[in-house]
Design an enzyme around this catalytic site. Structure first.
Site, PDB file in Angstrom:
ATOM      1  N   ASN A  37       0.810  -1.211   0.000  1.00 25.50           N
ATOM      2  CA  ASN A  37       0.000   0.000   0.000  1.00 25.50           C
ATOM      3  C   ASN A  37       0.848   1.268   0.000  1.00 25.50           C
ATOM      4  OD1 ASN A  37      -2.251   1.564   0.021  1.00 25.50           O
ATOM      5  ND2 ASN A  37      -2.902   1.047   2.096  1.00 25.50           N
ATOM      6  N   HIS A 122     -14.017  -4.094  11.334  1.00 28.95           N
ATOM      7  CA  HIS A 122     -13.595  -2.760  11.784  1.00 28.95           C
ATOM      8  C   HIS A 122     -14.803  -1.872  12.025  1.00 28.95           C
ATOM      9  CE1 HIS A 122      -9.174  -2.454  10.281  1.00 28.95           C
ATOM     10  NE2 HIS A 122      -9.428  -3.638  10.737  1.00 28.95           N
ATOM     11  N   ARG A 147     -13.125  -4.835  15.999  1.00 31.15           N
ATOM     12  CA  ARG A 147     -12.142  -3.812  16.334  1.00 31.15           C
ATOM     13  C   ARG A 147     -12.864  -2.487  16.420  1.00 31.15           C
ATOM     14  NH1 ARG A 147      -7.186  -1.336  12.714  1.00 31.15           N
ATOM     15  NH2 ARG A 147      -8.760   0.210  12.139  1.00 31.15           N
ATOM     16  N   TYR A 159      -6.533   8.009  13.634  1.00 32.39           N
ATOM     17  CA  TYR A 159      -6.367   6.772  12.868  1.00 32.39           C
ATOM     18  C   TYR A 159      -7.607   5.888  12.942  1.00 32.39           C
ATOM     19  CZ  TYR A 159      -5.578   1.942  11.938  1.00 32.39           C
ATOM     20  OH  TYR A 159      -5.745   0.684  11.447  1.00 32.39           O
ATOM     21  N   ASP A 210      -6.499  -0.945  17.901  1.00 28.35           N
ATOM     22  CA  ASP A 210      -5.217  -0.800  17.206  1.00 28.35           C
ATOM     23  C   ASP A 210      -4.535   0.491  17.649  1.00 28.35           C
ATOM     24  OD1 ASP A 210      -4.317  -1.277  13.680  1.00 28.35           O
ATOM     25  OD2 ASP A 210      -3.105  -0.735  15.426  1.00 28.35           O
ATOM     26  N   HIS A 212      -1.703   1.444  16.562  1.00 25.89           N
ATOM     27  CA  HIS A 212      -1.077   1.889  15.302  1.00 25.89           C
ATOM     28  C   HIS A 212       0.250   2.609  15.511  1.00 25.89           C
ATOM     29  CE1 HIS A 212      -1.414   2.736  10.944  1.00 25.89           C
ATOM     30  NE2 HIS A 212      -2.146   1.646  11.010  1.00 25.89           N
ATOM     31  N   GLU A 236      -3.289  -3.839  19.660  1.00 23.07           N
ATOM     32  CA  GLU A 236      -2.395  -4.089  18.525  1.00 23.07           C
ATOM     33  C   GLU A 236      -1.437  -2.926  18.295  1.00 23.07           C
ATOM     34  OE1 GLU A 236      -4.760  -4.559  15.037  1.00 23.07           O
ATOM     35  OE2 GLU A 236      -3.133  -3.995  13.714  1.00 23.07           O
ATOM     36  N   GLU A 262       1.889  -6.736  11.519  1.00 25.08           N
ATOM     37  CA  GLU A 262       1.373  -6.534  10.150  1.00 25.08           C
ATOM     38  C   GLU A 262       2.421  -5.906   9.234  1.00 25.08           C
ATOM     39  OE1 GLU A 262      -1.941  -3.885  11.205  1.00 25.08           O
ATOM     40  OE2 GLU A 262      -1.011  -2.419   9.882  1.00 25.08           O
ATOM     41  N   ARG A 283       0.881 -11.042  13.773  1.00 32.06           N
ATOM     42  CA  ARG A 283      -0.002 -10.519  12.728  1.00 32.06           C
ATOM     43  C   ARG A 283       0.564 -10.628  11.320  1.00 32.06           C
ATOM     44  NH1 ARG A 283      -4.378  -8.243  12.321  1.00 32.06           N
ATOM     45  NH2 ARG A 283      -3.865  -6.074  11.819  1.00 32.06           N
ATOM     46  N   HIS A 312      -3.111  -9.941   9.648  1.00 29.97           N
ATOM     47  CA  HIS A 312      -3.606  -8.681   9.084  1.00 29.97           C
ATOM     48  C   HIS A 312      -4.494  -9.007   7.875  1.00 29.97           C
ATOM     49  CE1 HIS A 312      -2.196  -4.772   6.854  1.00 29.97           C
ATOM     50  NE2 HIS A 312      -3.294  -4.529   7.543  1.00 29.97           N
ATOM     51  N   ASP A 316      -6.333  -3.279   1.872  1.00 32.44           N
ATOM     52  CA  ASP A 316      -5.216  -3.154   0.941  1.00 32.44           C
ATOM     53  C   ASP A 316      -4.467  -4.458   0.754  1.00 32.44           C
ATOM     54  OD1 ASP A 316      -4.737  -1.659   3.651  1.00 32.44           O
ATOM     55  OD2 ASP A 316      -2.816  -2.603   3.173  1.00 32.44           O
ATOM     56  N   GLU A 339      -8.188 -11.022  10.544  1.00 31.82           N
ATOM     57  CA  GLU A 339      -8.795  -9.719  10.248  1.00 31.82           C
ATOM     58  C   GLU A 339      -9.508  -9.801   8.906  1.00 31.82           C
ATOM     59  OE1 GLU A 339      -6.049  -6.491  10.288  1.00 31.82           O
ATOM     60  OE2 GLU A 339      -7.504  -5.014   9.646  1.00 31.82           O
ATOM     61  N   TRP A 402       2.466   7.309  11.716  1.00 39.38           N
ATOM     62  CA  TRP A 402       1.037   7.259  11.337  1.00 39.38           C
ATOM     63  C   TRP A 402       0.451   5.924  11.724  1.00 39.38           C
ATOM     64  CZ3 TRP A 402      -1.569   4.010   7.902  1.00 39.38           C
ATOM     65  CH2 TRP A 402      -2.939   4.313   7.817  1.00 39.38           C
TER      66      TRP A 402
HETATM   67  C1  GCO Z   1      -5.006  -2.829  10.306  1.00 35.55           C
HETATM   68  C2  GCO Z   1      -3.975  -1.924   9.740  1.00 35.55           C
HETATM   69  C3  GCO Z   1      -4.456  -1.006   8.667  1.00 35.55           C
HETATM   70  C4  GCO Z   1      -3.241  -0.356   8.051  1.00 35.55           C
HETATM   71  C5  GCO Z   1      -3.294  -0.480   6.556  1.00 35.55           C
HETATM   72  C6  GCO Z   1      -2.063   0.128   5.920  1.00 35.55           C
HETATM   73  O1  GCO Z   1      -4.885  -3.197  11.489  1.00 35.55           O
HETATM   74  O2  GCO Z   1      -5.882  -3.226   9.500  1.00 35.55           O
HETATM   75  O3  GCO Z   1      -3.339  -1.216  10.798  1.00 35.55           O
HETATM   76  O4  GCO Z   1      -5.389  -0.103   9.141  1.00 35.55           O
HETATM   77  O5  GCO Z   1      -3.138   0.976   8.442  1.00 35.55           O
HETATM   78  O6  GCO Z   1      -3.406  -1.831   6.234  1.00 35.55           O
HETATM   79  O7  GCO Z   1      -2.085  -0.074   4.541  1.00 35.55           O
HETATM   80 MG    MG Z   2      -3.121  -2.542  12.436  1.00 35.38          MG
END
Ligand code: GCO
Ligand code: MG
Length: 402
Positions: A37, A122, A147, A159, A210, A212, A236, A262, A283, A312, A316, A339, A402
């Site tokens: 991605n 999600h 989630r 996020y 998450d 993140h 996560e 991930e 993950r 994961h 994407d 997921e 991010w």
């Molecule tokens: C998740 C991931 C996504 C990522 C994305 C990046 O837990 O699904 O953190 O939200 O940000 O896959 O391309």
């Molecule tokens: Mg994640």
């Protein structure tokens, strides 16, 4: 048997996907996902310029040897681009192997360890109330695990908060958009979300969150402790994991289960985390961590330390990865959860597949191979569209994770 041809198909049915198609001299082909991605074209070039020329003439039955050739032969080992290219080749070869054997990939791996694969979706919202409603809609759809991500007062574009209902698509601009972050505001807010969720829906459903990569180890430990009363299934990416040792500090202070991986691309990224039991779920994915061949090694190491898989599965990662992942999940003994962010209808049309969702679980079909194909005519209707993941800055402008 020989690899006669191979080509990369880039398509953008709502978002970009990169697919490798390997064709053999016996008319059987296999496909693999190579999507990275925001850096898709780097993998396209790696495959077209540096991998495919080497593959032509190789015996597609030699999955392990080709994996070792592409890993050791690159000299410059590891990394997301290299390992996505290797993953795509590996997944396509397992697809071919299954078609040649007339067997679904899960059977090639060792057969079923379960029928249904528990997945999580999600739920997100601009504030706690919206997120609580979103979780309720996932419960109504039959999800057993959800989630939850919410907007945070004072944070621009927190996020995980999407604009649509079902699809949170982070790659949202032709150049990286800038989002904000403030850990103190998040730490003051996130526990309130889970307090409200448990008060509203009780403890019958698994809840996940998450982080993140946003927190320092001490802040992650603080968040983990504050979330303990709400019994999360996992927290996560609570802190960046380049320094695997950082999880020791988090682990000392909280029993909230931890998940990470991930963005890992080989076993080396998680060896210490697993061997020191610093995490509960790993993950890594078929597309990101060297395909089925390498993900199996990671899962076997994890099993020694009672760490379970939790691959994961964001939008994407293409349906090719989802299909291959579900075969892996059907076999792997130390399965935890998968997921499943769902794809758009146009994506599902480009990638016909035999997996299905029912009552919070996914089920693979018995099609030989991984059960996913690509409609190249339809794929050609969706040309590549540059799209980047956002960046994050703190309120004083400092670049953040991010
Ligand atoms: C998740 C991931 C996504 C990522 C994305 C990046 O837990 O699904 O953190 O939200 O940000 O896959 O391309
Ligand atoms: Mg994640």
């Amino acid at each position: 048997m020989k690899i006669q041809a191979a080509r990369v198909i880039v398509t953008c049915p709502g978002r970009n996907f990169v697919t490798l198609k390997i064709e053999t001299d016996q008319g059987v082909y296999g496909i693999g996902d190579a999507t990275l991605n925001g850096r898709e074209l780097a993998v396209v070039s790696y495959l077209e310029d540096h991998v495919i020329p080497c593959l032509i003439g190789m015996d597609p039955r030699r999955i392990e040897d080709i994996w070792q050739y592409l890993y050791r032969g690159a000299y410059w080992r590891r990394g997301p681009v290299t390992m996505r290219a290797i993953s795509a080749v590996d997944t396509a070869l397992w697809d071919i192997k299954g078609k040649m054997a007339g067997m679904p990939v899960y059977d090639l791996l060792g057969g079923r360890s379960r029928d249904g694969i528990m997945v999580y979706g999600h739920a997100n919202g601009g504030d706690i109330e919206e997120t609580v409603d979103a979780v309720g809609s996932y419960i109504d759809m039959g999800y057993k695990a959800i989630r939850a991500q919410t907007g945070v007062p004072g944070i621009k574009d927190a996020y995980g908060v999407g604009r649509g209902k079902l699809f949170y698509e982070p790659a949202d601009a032709a150049l990286p958009s800038v989002t904000g972050w403030d850990t103190r505001k998040a730490l003051n807010h996130v526990p309130k979300l889970f307090e409200k969720l448990r008060a509203t829906y009780g403890f019958d459903h698994h809840l996940l969150h998450d982080g993140h990569h946003r927190y320092t180890p001490q802040e992650a430990a603080n968040l983990g402790k504050m979330l303990e009363p709400y019994q999360l299934f996992w927290l996560e990416d609570c802190t960046p994991a380049e320094n695997q040792e950082a999880f020791k500090l988090v682990r000392q202070h909280t029993v909230t289960p931890l998940a990470v991986g991930e963005i890992f691309n080989t076993i080396w990224d998680c060896k210490d985390l697993i061997q020191n039991q610093l995490i509960d779920f790993i993950r890594c994915t078929v597309v990101g961590a060297g395909g089925i061949t390498h993900l199996r090694r990671i899962a076997d190491l994890a099993a020694l330390y009672q760490v379970r898989t939790g691959s994961h599965g964001a939008t994407d990662l293409s349906p090719v990865t989802m299909g291959a992942a579900l075969h892996f999940d059907t076999w792997v003994p130390n399965f935890g959860i998968q997921e499943y962010m769902r794809h758009t209808p146009e994506t599902d049309e480009v990638f016909p597949h035999d997996y299905r969702f029912e009552a919070g679980e996914m089920f693979v079909g018995d099609t030989p191979g991984h059960g996913v194909d690509i409609d190249e005519t339809l794929a050609a209707k969706y040309p590549y569209k540059p799209a980047y993941l956002p960046v994050a800055r703190l309120e004083d402008g400092t670049m953040w994770n991010w």
